[in-house]
Design a protein around this motif. Structure first.
Motif, PDB file in Angstrom:
ATOM      1  N   LYS A  78       0.829  -1.211   0.000  1.00 36.66           N
ATOM      2  CA  LYS A  78       0.000   0.000   0.000  1.00 36.66           C
ATOM      3  C   LYS A  78       0.863   1.262   0.000  1.00 36.66           C
ATOM      4  CE  LYS A  78      -2.191  -1.799   3.294  1.00 36.66           C
ATOM      5  NZ  LYS A  78      -2.896  -2.607   4.191  1.00 36.66           N
ATOM      6  N   PRO A 107      -3.990   4.664   1.605  1.00 36.72           N
ATOM      7  CA  PRO A 107      -4.198   3.621   2.607  1.00 36.72           C
ATOM      8  C   PRO A 107      -4.092   4.192   4.029  1.00 36.72           C
ATOM      9  CG  PRO A 107      -1.999   3.491   1.680  1.00 36.72           C
ATOM     10  CD  PRO A 107      -2.656   4.644   1.010  1.00 36.72           C
ATOM     11  N   VAL A 116      -8.598   1.576   2.626  1.00 37.47           N
ATOM     12  CA  VAL A 116      -8.066   2.435   1.568  1.00 37.47           C
ATOM     13  C   VAL A 116      -9.125   3.483   1.274  1.00 37.47           C
ATOM     14  CG1 VAL A 116      -7.297   2.590  -0.819  1.00 37.47           C
ATOM     15  CG2 VAL A 116      -6.692   0.587   0.528  1.00 37.47           C
TER      16      VAL A 116
END
Ligand code: ADP
Length: 407
Positions: A78, A107, A116
């Motif tokens: 992420k 995120p 997210v």
């Protein structure tokens, strides 16, 4: 109530719905856990309707597979980033229609759970404007291209016109040059008639006067001597006229070559017979040997003109009691004729000019001459696929070498 919902209620409530960008929050299973008002509006859902739905509901069906793969990858590493770099992204509204979007992914973790937050902007308008600009650009480009093509055609036309005009100009220049040459030739001819013809004509006059005085029968050999002188001088004048006619024909492009088969002996006999009349005291022409079999396919009049000029020059530019040697042989498809003399030769520094029309070497000026013989020989031979070269040493002699194609 989840942790998120708890916070959402208090803090996000206001902020979340105040932003103009659409905000959609998903958990790691890609289930929508929250969406703000803008997001609902963009995608055509009513408030709260998206919650609990899989993210796929907002993505065109045919992109689902690709999107799943991307999302999987993303959820493993992420980062905050823009989505779909280098590709166009599309969203699907509730009514199934699609529209272009720009999506930023953010995120975050909240109380141990990963989420997210996707910030979504509807870029339909921007895309339309881009399309408009693209269309205008394309139109502009095709107009430029069309204009360039038109210009290229115009330039090509002009270039062709320039070439045509140049050609016409060259043609005019060429005919002017020819006209000038012909005028020059006429002037030369007139001055030649007045100078060059004078000596032989007065010689002829003297001989005829003297012949008239030899009335006795036993004076026949004296009469014959003078008749030979007259014939020689007439021949000489005739050769000059032939040369001038040749130049005129070459200049006006009126030369018509007449090919025929004939033995070289025929021409050589005639030329040497005539040349004998011009010999100085003690001069001798050595006739070529073993030439009975040489047959040419050539213009016999032109060959006669060539050999007459060369042999007459050899006589003219050689002293008394000298030998002029004529040689001829075949080699492959070429017949060679050489005329060698032991005369005054051509000064080395003047040799390069010797085939120029009217050129006469310094050491030749005390002899009569016009400077056109070698020039026309060369022109005729070039026209007929032949060649002329020479070797010469001042005060030692010259050898002129003619090569004639047999066919
Ligand atoms: P012309 O003999 O009438 O001057 P040609 O064209 O026949 O003209 O010759 C050009 C010049 O070349 C002559 O003036 C002479 O200087 C030189 N030349 C030609 N043949 C001979 C030769 N056999 N020996 C020496 N010089 C020659």
């Amino acid at each position: 109530m989840t942790n998120f919902e708890e916070i959402n209620k208090h803090t996000f409530g206001v902020l979340f719905n105040a932003v103009s960008e659409g905000i959609i929050v998903i958990n790691t299973n890609q289930i929508i856990v929250a969406s703000n008002q803008s997001a609902d509006e963009i995608f055509g859902f009513s408030t709260g309707e998206l919650k609990g739905e899989h993210l796929d509901i907002l993505i065109p069906k045919k992109k689902h597979e690709v999107h799943h793969a991307h999302m999987e990858k993303y959820l493993n590493h992420k980062t905050h980033r823009q989505m779909g770099q280098g590709r166009d992204l599309f969203g699907t509204r509730k009514d199934g229609s699609t529209f272009p979007v720009e999506v930023g992914l953010n995120p975050f973790e909240l109380k141990g759970d990963s989420y997210v937050m996707a910030v979504v902007i509807d870029i339909t308008l921007r895309k339309q404007q881009e399309q408009e600009i693209l269309k205008l650009n394309n139109e502009l480009e095709s107009r430029i291209e069309k204009r360039t093509q038109e210009l290229q055609i115009a330039v090509k036309g002009l270039e062709e016109e320039v070439i045509k005009r140049k050609a016409a100009e060259n043609k005019i220049k060429e005919s002017l040059r020819k006209e000038r040459e012909l005028n020059e030739l006429k002037t030369k001819f007139l001055s030649l008639v007045s100078h060059e013809f004078k000596t032989p004509l007065s010689g002829i006059l003297t001989s005829t006067t003297l012949i008239g005085k030899y009335t006795e029968t036993e004076q026949q050999h004296k009469r014959e001597k003078h008749l030979k002188t007259i014939a020689g001088k007439v021949k000489y004048l005739n050769n000059i006229l032939d040369d001038f006619l040749s130049v005129e024909r070459l200049e006006t492009g009126k030369v018509n070559y007449k090919y025929s088969h004939f033995p070289i002996t025929k021409t050589l006999n005639e030329v040497i017979y005539d040349a004998n009349m011009l010999l100085k005291e003690g001069q001798e022409i050595l006739y070529p040997k073993q030439i009975d079999d040489i047959v040419l396919y050539f213009d016999d009049k032109i060959l006669e003109l060539i050999l007459t000029n060369l042999i007459n020059n050899a006589i003219k530019y050689s002293p008394e009691n000298s030998v002029i040697e004529v040689e001829s042989y075949e080699e492959g498809d070429v017949v060679h004729v050489l005329v060698k003399d032991q005369g005054i030769g051509i000064p080395e520094n003047e040799q390069k000019h010797i085939f120029n029309r009217y050129f006469r070497a310094e050491n030749a000026l005390t002899n009569q001459g016009t400077g056109i013989g070698l020039n026309i020989i060369k022109s005729h031979l070039e026209n007929l696929g032949g060649k002329i070269t020479f070797k010469s040493k001042q005060d030692q002699g010259s050898t002129f070498h003619v090569q004639i194609p047999k066919q």
